[in-house]
Design a protein around this motif. Structure first.
Motif, PDB file in Angstrom:
ATOM      1  N   ASN A 134       7.139   5.033 -11.189  1.00 23.10           N
ATOM      2  CA  ASN A 134       5.901   5.804 -11.163  1.00 23.10           C
ATOM      3  C   ASN A 134       5.834   6.601  -9.872  1.00 23.10           C
ATOM      4  O   ASN A 134       6.744   6.540  -9.042  1.00 23.10           O
ATOM      5  CB  ASN A 134       4.696   4.885 -11.336  1.00 23.10           C
ATOM      6  CG  ASN A 134       4.458   3.959 -10.149  1.00 23.10           C
ATOM      7  OD1 ASN A 134       3.579   4.209  -9.343  1.00 23.10           O
ATOM      8  ND2 ASN A 134       5.259   2.897 -10.016  1.00 23.10           N
ATOM      9  N   THR A 135       4.769   7.326  -9.684  1.00 27.46           N
ATOM     10  CA  THR A 135       4.654   8.215  -8.524  1.00 27.46           C
ATOM     11  C   THR A 135       4.662   7.452  -7.213  1.00 27.46           C
ATOM     12  O   THR A 135       4.965   8.024  -6.164  1.00 27.46           O
ATOM     13  CB  THR A 135       3.376   9.047  -8.620  1.00 27.46           C
ATOM     14  OG1 THR A 135       2.241   8.180  -8.783  1.00 27.46           O
ATOM     15  CG2 THR A 135       3.437   9.993  -9.824  1.00 27.46           C
ATOM     16  N   ASP A 136       4.329   6.168  -7.246  1.00 29.36           N
ATOM     17  CA  ASP A 136       4.329   5.358  -6.029  1.00 29.36           C
ATOM     18  C   ASP A 136       5.631   4.596  -5.831  1.00 29.36           C
ATOM     19  O   ASP A 136       5.720   3.730  -4.962  1.00 29.36           O
ATOM     20  CB  ASP A 136       3.161   4.357  -6.060  1.00 29.36           C
ATOM     21  CG  ASP A 136       1.814   5.052  -5.937  1.00 29.36           C
ATOM     22  OD1 ASP A 136       1.796   6.187  -5.431  1.00 29.36           O
ATOM     23  OD2 ASP A 136       0.805   4.475  -6.360  1.00 29.36           O
ATOM     24  N   GLY A 137       6.632   4.898  -6.625  1.00 29.15           N
ATOM     25  CA  GLY A 137       7.918   4.225  -6.493  1.00 29.15           C
ATOM     26  C   GLY A 137       8.171   3.286  -7.651  1.00 29.15           C
ATOM     27  O   GLY A 137       7.928   3.618  -8.815  1.00 29.15           O
ATOM     28  N   GLY A 148       2.294  -2.344  -7.794  1.00 30.59           N
ATOM     29  CA  GLY A 148       3.074  -1.215  -7.295  1.00 30.59           C
ATOM     30  C   GLY A 148       2.909   0.056  -8.096  1.00 30.59           C
ATOM     31  O   GLY A 148       3.849   0.852  -8.183  1.00 30.59           O
ATOM     32  N   VAL A 149       1.733   0.266  -8.677  1.00 28.63           N
ATOM     33  CA  VAL A 149       1.464   1.481  -9.446  1.00 28.63           C
ATOM     34  C   VAL A 149       0.205   2.152  -8.904  1.00 28.63           C
ATOM     35  O   VAL A 149      -0.582   1.543  -8.171  1.00 28.63           O
ATOM     36  CB  VAL A 149       1.295   1.176 -10.948  1.00 28.63           C
ATOM     37  CG1 VAL A 149       2.583   0.629 -11.531  1.00 28.63           C
ATOM     38  CG2 VAL A 149       0.153   0.197 -11.197  1.00 28.63           C
ATOM     39  N   SER A 150       0.002   3.406  -9.278  1.00 33.47           N
ATOM     40  CA  SER A 150      -1.131   4.150  -8.729  1.00 33.47           C
ATOM     41  C   SER A 150      -2.467   3.626  -9.228  1.00 33.47           C
ATOM     42  O   SER A 150      -3.447   3.591  -8.485  1.00 33.47           O
ATOM     43  CB  SER A 150      -0.990   5.641  -9.068  1.00 33.47           C
ATOM     44  OG  SER A 150      -0.838   5.807 -10.472  1.00 33.47           O
ATOM     45  N   SER A 151      -2.532   3.216 -10.485  1.00 34.56           N
ATOM     46  CA  SER A 151      -3.773   2.675 -11.054  1.00 34.56           C
ATOM     47  C   SER A 151      -3.434   1.477 -11.926  1.00 34.56           C
ATOM     48  O   SER A 151      -3.084   1.619 -13.105  1.00 34.56           O
ATOM     49  CB  SER A 151      -4.515   3.732 -11.881  1.00 34.56           C
ATOM     50  OG  SER A 151      -5.640   3.160 -12.526  1.00 34.56           O
ATOM     51  N   GLY A 206       7.340  -0.071  -9.758  1.00 34.48           N
ATOM     52  CA  GLY A 206       6.343  -1.080 -10.061  1.00 34.48           C
ATOM     53  C   GLY A 206       6.942  -2.179 -10.914  1.00 34.48           C
ATOM     54  O   GLY A 206       7.993  -1.999 -11.549  1.00 34.48           O
ATOM     55  N   ASP A 242      -8.018  -3.746  -4.528  1.00 36.53           N
ATOM     56  CA  ASP A 242      -7.859  -2.511  -3.780  1.00 36.53           C
ATOM     57  C   ASP A 242      -7.993  -2.844  -2.292  1.00 36.53           C
ATOM     58  O   ASP A 242      -8.898  -3.612  -1.911  1.00 36.53           O
ATOM     59  CB  ASP A 242      -8.933  -1.508  -4.194  1.00 36.53           C
ATOM     60  CG  ASP A 242      -8.848  -0.210  -3.417  1.00 36.53           C
ATOM     61  OD1 ASP A 242      -7.918   0.565  -3.673  1.00 36.53           O
ATOM     62  OD2 ASP A 242      -9.712   0.007  -2.537  1.00 36.53           O
ATOM     63  N   PRO A 277      -3.754  -0.865  -6.738  1.00 34.62           N
ATOM     64  CA  PRO A 277      -2.366  -0.821  -7.204  1.00 34.62           C
ATOM     65  C   PRO A 277      -1.858  -2.125  -7.817  1.00 34.62           C
ATOM     66  O   PRO A 277      -0.686  -2.233  -8.156  1.00 34.62           O
ATOM     67  CB  PRO A 277      -1.611  -0.516  -5.917  1.00 34.62           C
ATOM     68  CG  PRO A 277      -2.402  -1.241  -4.856  1.00 34.62           C
ATOM     69  CD  PRO A 277      -3.835  -1.142  -5.287  1.00 34.62           C
ATOM     70  N   GLN A 312       5.362  -5.382  -4.209  1.00 37.50           N
ATOM     71  CA  GLN A 312       6.032  -4.093  -4.087  1.00 37.50           C
ATOM     72  C   GLN A 312       6.992  -4.091  -2.900  1.00 37.50           C
ATOM     73  O   GLN A 312       8.054  -3.487  -2.946  1.00 37.50           O
ATOM     74  CB  GLN A 312       5.002  -2.975  -3.932  1.00 37.50           C
ATOM     75  CG  GLN A 312       5.605  -1.578  -4.005  1.00 37.50           C
ATOM     76  CD  GLN A 312       4.546  -0.496  -4.031  1.00 37.50           C
ATOM     77  OE1 GLN A 312       3.424  -0.696  -3.583  1.00 37.50           O
ATOM     78  NE2 GLN A 312       4.896   0.676  -4.571  1.00 37.50           N
TER      79      GLN A 312
END
Length: 495
Positions: free
Chosen positions: A212-215, A29-32, A217, A58, A88, A248
Motif C-alpha cells: 500500500n502507499t505506506d509500504g 501498516g496501512v493508511s486506513s 502491511g 491512532d 494504521p 510494521q
C-alpha cells in the motif's frame, strides 16, 4: 441447509442450520486500517451476521471502536462512521453467537473486546468456543473480576489482566494456557497485531501481506477470501499452537507457547462453513466440495433424470455428483437473492410461507422427472421436508436426497451453533427412519471415510488417531467439553 449462508432475518426455521460463530480480521501498516478491516469483514460476513465490530489505534487519538448489530455493509460503509476510526492498525469481528445473550441489550457481547493494562491497551477478537469458560468465569469472579459481557471470550481479557508478565503477548500466552477448547484469535496493541491458534488448530487463521502507499502491511484473517478483497497476498496459514506477533517495524515473529499436539482441524469447514473461493490446508474449498459430490455418487448411486443442488451450499457437491454419475446437472431450485431486511417483521401469513420466501422450484424443469437433491447436511430435517414438498408439488416423479456430510448426530462445542442433541434428527433416528420422516424415495449420506477421502486422506479416517475434528459426526471430542459435562451432557461411551 436451505442456503449457503442465511440471513438472521430469515423466516425459515432458524434452528435447522448450523452456524459458524464468527470471523476475525486484523491489519497493521496501512493508511486506513478501518477501511481495510471493513472490507475484510464484508468478505467474512458468511461467518457471522448478527453483529460486527472494529477497534483501531491512532497515535494521536488512541484507541477507538465501533460495534453494531447487523451487516457490515449497513454499519461500516458510511463516511461518518469510518471517520471515527482513524489509524494504521486495527482488528475486527463478525459474530453469530453460540454463547451470550441476543437482542438489543447484548451490545456488550459484540467483539472485539478491549482492556486497559499497565503497559497499555489491548483489544481481542475470538473465533471458537472456550469449553471450560464457566469454571474460569467462576474462579475469576471469586477473585474480584467484574465481567461486562456474557461472552466466554471475555475470560481471556481477565486472565491477561491477572498475569504478571511484562508485555501483552506474554500475558496472552499466560491466559491461553488456562483456556480449553477451540480458538483462533486476532488481538492488537498500539503497534502490533497478534494471531493465535489453539494447539489442535480447530478453527482457521491465515496470514497475508499487502502492498500500500505506506509500504508493506500485514493481515490476519479467518479465511483467504478476505485477503482477496483487499488485494493481499496469501503467505501461509498460522499453524496449530502458533502465535505470531506482527508490527510494521519488525514484521512477523513466530512463537510456540503451547505443548505440541496433533492437528484436529474442523472438517465441517471443508463441507460448509468456509467460502468456496477460500483455500484451506492448501486445497481449494470448491474443489474439495466437488470431490465430496464425486465420492457421494460412488457410494450412493441412484437412477434419476436430474441432479439439483439445494442452493447455494449444495452446488459444488451437486456438480461433482453429476460429473461422476453422468446424470445431468440442473438448477431445479432457484434462490431469491434479495431476501433480507424486507421480512424483518413479517406477518404471520408471510412467515408461514417459510422456505418459499427464499427458494422456488423451477417447475418446468422438474415436472415428471426423478430428482436427486444434493444438500450439505441435515440437522433437524424440517427444511428438508419443506423442500421435498415443494419439489413434489411441482410435479416431480421421485425425490432422492444425497447429503454431502455424514449424519450430524452430536452437537459442536468448539464455536458452532448446534441444536441440543435430542433435536438432531440423526441422534434419534436411523437412516431409514430419517428417510421415512422426510418422506423421500431415498436418503443417503456420504460416509465418514468417504468425506475423509474427499478432503485428501486417501486411506479414509484413522479411527485410532483421526486427522480432523469430526465430533459432530462421530461423537469423538478432541477436547472434553468440561462445562457441558458438568451440566449433564453424556459423552459417547467408549467402544
Amino acid at each position: 441447509m436451505t442456503d449457503w449462508r442465511s440471513s438472521p432475518f430469515d423466516p425459515v426455521d432458524d434452528d435447522d442450520k448450523l452456524k459458524e460463530e464468527c470471523g476475525v480480521f486484523g491489519v497493521v501498516g496501512v493508511s486506513s486500517a478501518a477501511n481495510f478491516t471493513a472490507l475484510g469483514l464484508h468478505a467474512l460476513q458468511h461467518r457471522g451476521q448478527e453483529a460486527g465490530g472494529i477497534v483501531v489505534h491512532d497515535p494521536e487519538q488512541g484507541f477507538n471502536s465501533v460495534r453494531r448489530f447487523g451487516y457490515v455493509r449497513d454499519n461500516f460503509t458510511n463516511q461518518e462512521t469510518m471517520d471515527m476510526l482513524p489509524g494504521p492498525i486495527g482488528i475486527g469481528h463478525v459474530r453469530y453467537s453460540t454463547s451470550g445473550s441476543k437482542g438489543a441489550t447484548a451490545i456488550r457481547d459484540v467483539q472485539p473486546f478491549f482492556g486497559e493494562f499497565a503497559m497499555g491497551g489491548a483489544a481481542i477478537a475470538h473465533n471458537g468456543n472456550i469449553t471450560n469458560a464457566d469454571a474460569l468465569r467462576r474462579e475469576l469472579i471469586e477473585r474480584g473480576s467484574i465481567f461486562q459481557s456474557s461472552s466466554d471470550s471475555e475470560c481471556i481479557i481477565h486472565l491477561m489482566a491477572r498475569s504478571l508478565q511484562r508485555n501483552i503477548p506474554e500475558r496472552m500466552k499466560d491466559a491461553l494456557r488456562r483456556v480449553e477448547g477451540a480458538f483462533s484469535i486476532v488481538a492488537m496493541t498500539r503497534t502490533k497485531i497478534i494471531g493465535v491458534r489453539d494447539p489442535l488448530g480447530v478453527r482457521p487463521l491465515v496470514l497475508g501481506r499487502v502492498e500500500n502507499t505506506d509500504g508493506v502491511g500485514w493481515v490476519l484473517s479467518s479465511e483467504t477470501c478476505a485477503l482477496d478483497i483487499i488485494g493481499a497476498e496469501f503467505i501461509r496459514e498460522i499453524e496449530p499452537g502458533e502465535m505470531v506477533v506482527i508490527s510494521q517495524k519488525d514484521g512477523v515473529t513466530s512463537h510456540r507457547p503451547f505443548e505440541q499436539k496433533k492437528s484436529r482441524f474442523c472438517i465441517f469447514e471443508h463441507v460448509y462453513f468456509s467460502r468456496p473461493d477460500s483455500i484451506l490446508g492448501g486445497r481449494s474449498v470448491y474443489e474439495t466440495r466437488e470431490n465430496i459430490g464425486r465420492e457421494l455418487a460412488k457410494e450412493a448411486p441412484v437412477d434419476a433424470d436430474l441432479v439439483c443442488p439445494v442452493p447455494d451450499s449444495g452446488t459444488p457437491a451437486a456438480i461433482g455428483y453429476s460429473l461422476e454419475s453422468g446424470i445431468p446437472y440442473a438448477m431445479g431450485i432457484i434462490r431469491n437473492q434479495y431476501m433480507g431486511r424486507t421480512f424483518i417483521e413479517p406477518s404471520e401469513s408471510i412467515r408461514n410461507m417459510g422456505v418459499r420466501l427464499k427458494l422456488n422450484v423451477n417447475r418446468a424443469l422438474v415436472r415428471g422427472k426423478r430428482i436427486i437433491l444434493v444438500d450439505d447436511s441435515v440437522v433437524r430435517g424440517t427444511t428438508s421436508r419443506k423442500i421435498k414438498e415443494m419439489i413434489l408439488d411441482a410435479g416431480a416423479a421421485e425425490v432422492h436426497f444425497r447429503i454431502a456430510s455424514p449424519p450430524t448426530a452430536w452437537p459442536c462445542f468448539y464455536g458452532v451453533d448446534t441444536p441440543q442433541r435430542e433435536k438432531l434428527l440423526a441422534a434419534t433416528m436411523s437412516a431409514e427412519e430419517m428417510r421415512t420422516h422426510l418422506g423421500v424415495d431415498s436418503l443417503k449420506f456420504i460416509s465418514l471415510d468417504g468425506l475423509y477421502r474427499a478432503v485428501g486422506e486417501v486411506g479414509g479416517r484413522d479411527p485410532a488417531s483421526p486427522q480432523y475434528c469430526d465430533a459432530c459426526f462421530s461423537g469423538d471430542y478432541p477436547v472434553e467439553p468440561s462445562d457441558q459435562v458438568l451440566k449433564g451432557f453424556q459423552l459417547k461411551a467408549a467402544e
